[in-house]
Design an enzyme around this catalytic site. Structure first.
Site, mmCIF file in Angstrom:
data_model
loop_
_atom_site.group_PDB
_atom_site.id
_atom_site.type_symbol
_atom_site.label_atom_id
_atom_site.label_comp_id
_atom_site.label_asym_id
_atom_site.label_seq_id
_atom_site.Cartn_x
_atom_site.Cartn_y
_atom_site.Cartn_z
ATOM 1 N N LYS A 183 0.847 -1.185 0.000
ATOM 2 C CA LYS A 183 0.000 0.000 0.000
ATOM 3 C C LYS A 183 0.886 1.241 0.000
ATOM 4 C CE LYS A 183 -3.926 1.946 2.566
ATOM 5 N NZ LYS A 183 -4.755 1.812 3.778
ATOM 6 N N HIS A 242 -0.219 4.454 0.242
ATOM 7 C CA HIS A 242 -0.840 5.617 0.857
ATOM 8 C C HIS A 242 -1.305 5.237 2.254
ATOM 9 C CE1 HIS A 242 -4.134 3.296 -0.960
ATOM 10 N NE2 HIS A 242 -4.898 3.801 -0.008
#
Length: 219
Positions: free
Chosen positions: A104, A106
Site C-alpha cells: 500500500k 498511501h
C-alpha cells in the site's frame, strides 16, 4: 476413552468434509486414496475449533513467538483464529498480522496489516497445508523486507509426508533444507492412518490403498 486433540482434529476434518477417502486425481497427477480440501471450512464454529487445534499444536511443541503471520489469503483467518484460541485456551496474548498482495503506497502504507514487524521479533507462520512450499517461498522475502525477524517455525494442519515430484523429500523436509524453517503439523498422514486403524474415523476399506500409496510416495 477420551480422544487426543489430534484424534479429535482428524474426526473434525472428516465431519467437515475436509478429509475424504476414495479415489482422487491430485493436481500432481497422482491417484490418491484420500483428498484434503480445506476450502470446506466455512462456518464460524468450524473456524473457532480450527484455531483451537492450531493453538494446541503450538502449545504441544513449546513454541514461543511474538506474532502469528498469516500469508494471504488462506492463512489470514487461520492466524486470527489461532491468536484468539491461544488467548482463550492458554492465556497467551499474541500479535498477528498478514501480508498484502501488493504494498500500500498511501495511508499507513507497508506490506503487512496488523502488527508492524520490528527487528528481533519472533514470528510463527500459520498456513493450511503445504504441498510445494510456495506460500513459505513467497512470505519469507516479505518478512525480511519488513524487518530483521526470527522465524520460529511454521504451523500447518496436515503433513502429507509425501515426496515431491522431483525430490525424495517431503514439502516439510524441503522447507527445512531450503529455508531452515521447522514446520510443525497438527497431524500427519501416519496419524490419519492410525485413526482409521483404531476406528476413530470410518474408512478401513481404504487402508490397503493408503498403505500402498504411502509405500510408493511416502517420504
Amino acid at each position: 476413552m477420551a480422544l487426543t486433540y489430534k484424534e479429535e482434529f482428524i474426526r473434525f476434518m472428516v465431519d467437515s468434509g475436509v478429509l475424504r477417502f476414495g479415489e482422487f486425481t491430485l493436481k500432481s497427477g497422482r491417484r490418491a486414496p484420500y483428498f484434503i480440501n480445506t476450502g470446506n471450512y466455512k462456518t464460524g464454529a468450524q473456524l473457532a475449533r480450527l484455531g483451537g487445534y492450531y493453538a494446541d499444536c503450538i502449545r504441544e511443541h513449546g513454541l514461543s513467538a511474538d506474532t502469528l503471520v498469516g500469508p494471504a489469503y488462506k492463512g489470514i483467518p487461520l492466524a486470527v483464529a489461532a491468536a484468539v484460541a491461544l488467548y482463550e485456551k492458554y492465556g497467551a496474548d499474541m500479535n498477528y498480522c498478514f501480508d498484502r498482495k501488493e504494498a500500500k503506497d498511501h495511508g499507513e502504507g507497508g506490506l503487512f496489516v496488523g502488527k508492524q514487524l520490528v527487528d528481533g521479533e519472533r514470528v510463527l507462520i500459520v498456513e493450511d497445508v503445504m504441498t510445494s512450499g510456495k506460500a513459505l517461498r513467497e512470505i519469507l522475502p516479505k518478512l525480511r523486507a519488513a524487518a530483521d525477524v526470527k522465524v520460529a517455525g511454521m504451523i500447518i494442519s496436515v503433513d502429507r509426508m509425501e515426496k515431491g515430484q522431483d525430490s525424495d523429500l517431503s514439502a516439510v523436509q524441503e522447507a527445512k533444507r531450503e529455508f531452515g524453517v521447522d514446520v510443525y503439523s497438527v497431524v500427519t498422514m501416519e496419524d490419519i492412518i492410525s485413526a482409521i486403524e483404531r476406528g476413530i474415523v470410518d474408512g478401513k476399506e481404504y487402508l490397503p490403498a493408503m498403505y500402498e500409496y504411502r509405500k510408493k510416495y511416502g517420504a
